[in-house]
Design a protein around this motif. Structure first.
Motif, mmCIF file in Angstrom:
data_model
loop_
_atom_site.group_PDB
_atom_site.id
_atom_site.type_symbol
_atom_site.label_atom_id
_atom_site.label_comp_id
_atom_site.label_asym_id
_atom_site.label_seq_id
_atom_site.Cartn_x
_atom_site.Cartn_y
_atom_site.Cartn_z
ATOM 1 N N GLY A 6 45.201 2.571 37.033
ATOM 2 C CA GLY A 6 44.675 1.332 37.827
ATOM 3 C C GLY A 6 43.367 1.334 38.424
ATOM 4 O O GLY A 6 42.658 0.651 38.601
ATOM 5 N N ALA A 7 43.788 2.507 38.904
ATOM 6 C CA ALA A 7 42.220 2.074 40.141
ATOM 7 C C ALA A 7 40.761 2.104 39.633
ATOM 8 O O ALA A 7 40.371 1.315 40.286
ATOM 9 C CB ALA A 7 42.531 2.908 41.358
ATOM 10 N N VAL A 8 41.117 3.004 38.927
ATOM 11 C CA VAL A 8 39.635 3.385 38.018
ATOM 12 C C VAL A 8 39.047 2.413 37.068
ATOM 13 O O VAL A 8 37.803 1.308 37.485
ATOM 14 C CB VAL A 8 39.233 4.491 36.848
ATOM 15 N N ALA A 9 40.053 1.705 37.080
ATOM 16 C CA ALA A 9 39.673 0.392 36.333
ATOM 17 C C ALA A 9 39.138 -0.714 36.632
ATOM 18 O O ALA A 9 37.772 -1.399 36.330
ATOM 19 C CB ALA A 9 40.971 -0.558 35.035
ATOM 20 N N LEU A 10 39.648 -1.129 38.252
ATOM 21 C CA LEU A 10 39.667 -1.880 38.769
ATOM 22 C C LEU A 10 37.741 -2.195 39.656
ATOM 23 O O LEU A 10 37.176 -3.091 39.184
ATOM 24 C CB LEU A 10 40.443 -2.039 40.114
ATOM 25 N N LEU A 11 37.638 -0.152 39.660
ATOM 26 C CA LEU A 11 36.543 -0.310 40.325
ATOM 27 C C LEU A 11 35.434 0.189 39.226
ATOM 28 O O LEU A 11 34.344 -0.925 39.560
ATOM 29 C CB LEU A 11 36.532 1.694 40.865
ATOM 30 N N LEU A 12 35.766 0.549 38.490
ATOM 31 C CA LEU A 12 34.304 0.360 36.831
ATOM 32 C C LEU A 12 34.606 -1.479 36.599
ATOM 33 O O LEU A 12 33.149 -1.564 37.067
ATOM 34 C CB LEU A 12 34.677 0.612 36.178
ATOM 35 N N LEU A 13 35.559 -1.924 36.806
ATOM 36 C CA LEU A 13 34.913 -3.657 36.628
ATOM 37 C C LEU A 13 34.793 -4.006 37.445
ATOM 38 O O LEU A 13 33.599 -4.721 37.354
ATOM 39 C CB LEU A 13 36.386 -4.268 36.365
ATOM 40 N N LEU A 14 34.681 -4.257 39.284
ATOM 41 C CA LEU A 14 34.033 -4.892 39.798
ATOM 42 C C LEU A 14 32.387 -4.158 40.953
ATOM 43 O O LEU A 14 31.391 -4.587 40.692
ATOM 44 C CB LEU A 14 34.957 -4.610 41.317
ATOM 45 N N GLY A 15 32.446 -2.511 39.889
ATOM 46 C CA GLY A 15 31.114 -1.914 40.402
ATOM 47 C C GLY A 15 30.326 -2.216 40.360
ATOM 48 O O GLY A 15 28.973 -2.453 39.973
ATOM 49 N N SER A 16 30.897 -2.252 38.078
ATOM 50 C CA SER A 16 29.311 -2.949 37.477
ATOM 51 C C SER A 16 29.127 -4.562 37.482
ATOM 52 O O SER A 16 27.317 -4.611 37.280
ATOM 53 C CB SER A 16 30.578 -2.409 35.861
ATOM 54 N N MET A 17 29.897 -5.299 38.098
ATOM 55 C CA MET A 17 29.218 -6.748 38.300
ATOM 56 C C MET A 17 28.580 -6.441 38.909
ATOM 57 O O MET A 17 27.966 -7.558 39.074
ATOM 58 C CB MET A 17 30.600 -7.115 38.282
#
Lengths: 275, 305
Positions: free
Chosen positions: A78-89
């Motif tokens: 969960g955390a990695v998915a959220l981090l990658l989405l927000l981080g790449s945006m």
């Protein structure tokens, strides 16, 4: 600048010894985990009489490690998915788009790097409690996202800065919107970086104990590393069993290291050289 | 037919107008979630923590007490040990930087097997402090293998984790053992940017290894060295909780406390969140002190972005 003869050995011997000192504790523990309690008490160093995974199996079955592993997988994913989405945006916006307040927002995100979790632990605990998120996996996912997002943004920004502006201009001429460019160009083009940053974050989340101890209280919600800290009391009189439990918990990390070593060191050094 | 001819350009301007609006809005849509997360989960808690540190615990819960908590910290024996141990961390810092620095130099000179060494040395970095703490708990226990080896060599057993004078050094040493690989790969990344022609020139001038390191490598890598010093110190200040928790839990007699463990125990076990907040602020000031160099590096990075 190659040194010859004796000098070579003066370098090679300490390096070999240090390499040994680095892996030996793991190998020793592996050997202990193969032993019976009696074997260990008789001689700490002797090789195990036979290859036996009984201690791994027993530790796995008798201590709830299975449940803790599942919890760790859920929270980490969960955390990695959220981090990658927000981080790449955010990385795309900071590296390729022009807008007012870009520099100050970037400084805000990077400045947050200098706030260690220990410093905000007490208010974090209270706020999470007021939001009803204490002792929930969602609460821990949010905690990890907050903790590792500044670093993720930093890495994604420095990666996306290498994408030439022409690529984006060409897409605009073809009539693509900015959000379309993010979805259709930046996400696919960023796959190597997302893999590297994702693995790094997965390791951070998987290995954490401080945040997990604070957020999760009930035994059934525990993550694997918190479970491992409890093994010590559980098996204090049976060191081989304790070693077995510890190694079960570390096995996934060893696999990830064997397969993704380059991505891990790339991620780490990207942060360092850019900084 | 005529109505279609009129509608087409009108739609085109509508699309263009939408594009312009989207172009302006997009950065904010992309950034809003991240900024929200960072402000809500890091910046606001920081201010809340500063505020809590000025209020009371227990009966005086929420009451403004000025600097009382900070005064209490000054007189707290355990917090005093924690600060003294921070001093030890500063003393350990040069060792924690020199080991990977020297090793990176060797690896850079391409000793045989340098790839293998790099992987081996880095490996502990990916392990959880909990795992490392557990393994060293076995190795360093009083009747454990390390003492048995010492016994065979005719040396008395050392109570690595149970002796108040020794324990903090044991934990710091294990931390350095576990993390030197990180600084090593950062050094190697720095070496990769080193200008090869400078090294060639040094060789032509007949410089030996020591001279080359002193006059070429160190000045050229000054930024990397500075970076490693800062990150290693931050790691020592904020990365040892897992080890302390598993290996000594602060004992014996509070000898292995560091500020981070003090905050944890004070908030959780002692149920004094306000006092813990004050300790948090002290740790934060220490971090700012160390991070001042890092801030300079970050500023350089924002100029590039």
């Amino acid at each position: 600048m190659r040194e010859r003869g004796v000098a070579r050995w003066v370098i090679a011997v300490p390096m070999l010894l240090l390499a040994l000192a680095t892996v030996y504790p793991m190998l020793f523990t592996l050997n202990v985990a193969m032993k019976s309690r009696r074997e260990y008490v008789l001689d700490r160093f002797a090789p195990a009489e036979h290859v036996s995974f009984a201690n791994f199996a027993e530790a796995w079955n008798s201590s709830g490690l299975g449940r803790y592993t599942l919890n760790s997988v859920i929270v980490t994913a969960g955390a990695v998915a959220l981090l990658l989405l927000l981080g790449s945006m955010a990385g795309f916006a900071f590296s390729q788009l022009n807008f007012r307040g870009r520099k100050s927002l970037f400084l805000l995100c990077l400045g947050a790097l200098m706030i260690p979790f220990q410093v905000i632990m007490v208010p974090f605990f209270r706020v999470l409690g007021q939001a009803g998120l204490l002792d929930t996996h969602l609460g821990l996912v949010l905690a990890y996202t907050g903790q590792f997002l500044p670093f993720t943004i930093f890495l994604m920004t420095s990666f996306y800065a290498r994408v030439p502006q022409e690529v984006i201009e060409a897409a605009r001429v073809d009539g693509s919107s900015t959000l379309g460019i993010y979805r259709r160009i930046m996400v696919p083009i960023g796959r190597p970086a997302l893999l590297s940053v994702g693995i790094l974050n997965a390791l951070f989340c998987w290995n954490d104990v401080l945040i997990s101890l604070l957020v999760l209280q009930s035994e059934r919600n525990r993550t694997l590393m918190v479970g491992v800290t409890a093994l010590r009391g559980q098996y204090s009189d049976n060191i081989p069993l304790f070693a077995g439990g510890v190694l079960v918990a570390v096995f996934p990390v060893i696999l990830v290291y064997l397969f993704f070593q380059r991505q891990i060191t790339d991620g780490v050094t990207a942060g360092a050289t850019k900084g | 037919m005529t109505s279609q001819a009129v509608a087409a350009p009108r739609r085109a301007t509508a699309v263009r107008r939408f594009r312009i609006a989207e172009h302006k809005l997009a950065p904010w849509i992309l950034l809003a979630p991240s900024v929200l997360v960072i402000v809500a989960l890091r910046v606001i808690p920081l201010f809340l923590g500063a505020q809590y540190s000025l209020t009371g615990d227990g009966e005086r819960n929420g009451v403004f007490v000025g600097l009382d908590n900070y005064r209490a910290l000054l007189h707290d024996r355990v917090f005093g040990i924690a600060l003294k141990n921070v001093g030890l961390l500063f003393l350990a810092l040069p060792v924690a930087v020199a080991i990977p620095g020297i090793l990176a130099t060797f690896l850079f000179l391409k000793v045989p097997g340098h790839r293998f060494y790099r992987s081996v040395y880095f490996f502990p970095v990916v392990l959880s402090p909990v795992i490392i703490g557990a393994i060293f708990n076995i190795l360093l226990s009083f009747d454990g293998p390390v003492n048995q080896l010492l016994g065979r060599a005719g040396l008395g057993p050392v109570d690595w984790l149970g002796n108040g004078k020794v324990a903090i050094f044991s934990v710091i040493a294990v931390h350095i053992w576990a993390t030197f690989g990180m600084a090593l790969v950062i050094f190697l990344a720095g070496f990769a940017t080193l200008d090869q022609s400078l090294l060639d020139a040094a060789r032509c001038d007949g410089a030996n290894l020591a001279q080359t390191v002193r006059h070429v490598v160190i000045p050229e890598l000054s930024r990397t060295i500075q970076f490693v010093f800062v990150t290693t110190m931050i790691g020592l200040l904020t990365g040892m909780f897992g080890l302390l928790y598993v290996m000594t839990a602060g004992g014996p007699g509070g000898a292995t406390y560091l500020p981070e463990l003090y905050i944890w125990i004070t908030q959780g076990q002692m149920n004094s969140p306000a006092l813990a907040s004050a300790a948090s602020m002290v740790l934060f000031v220490l971090m700012l002190f160390v991070g001042f160099a890092q801030l300079r590096l970050i500023k350089r990075a924002t100029k590039e972005a």
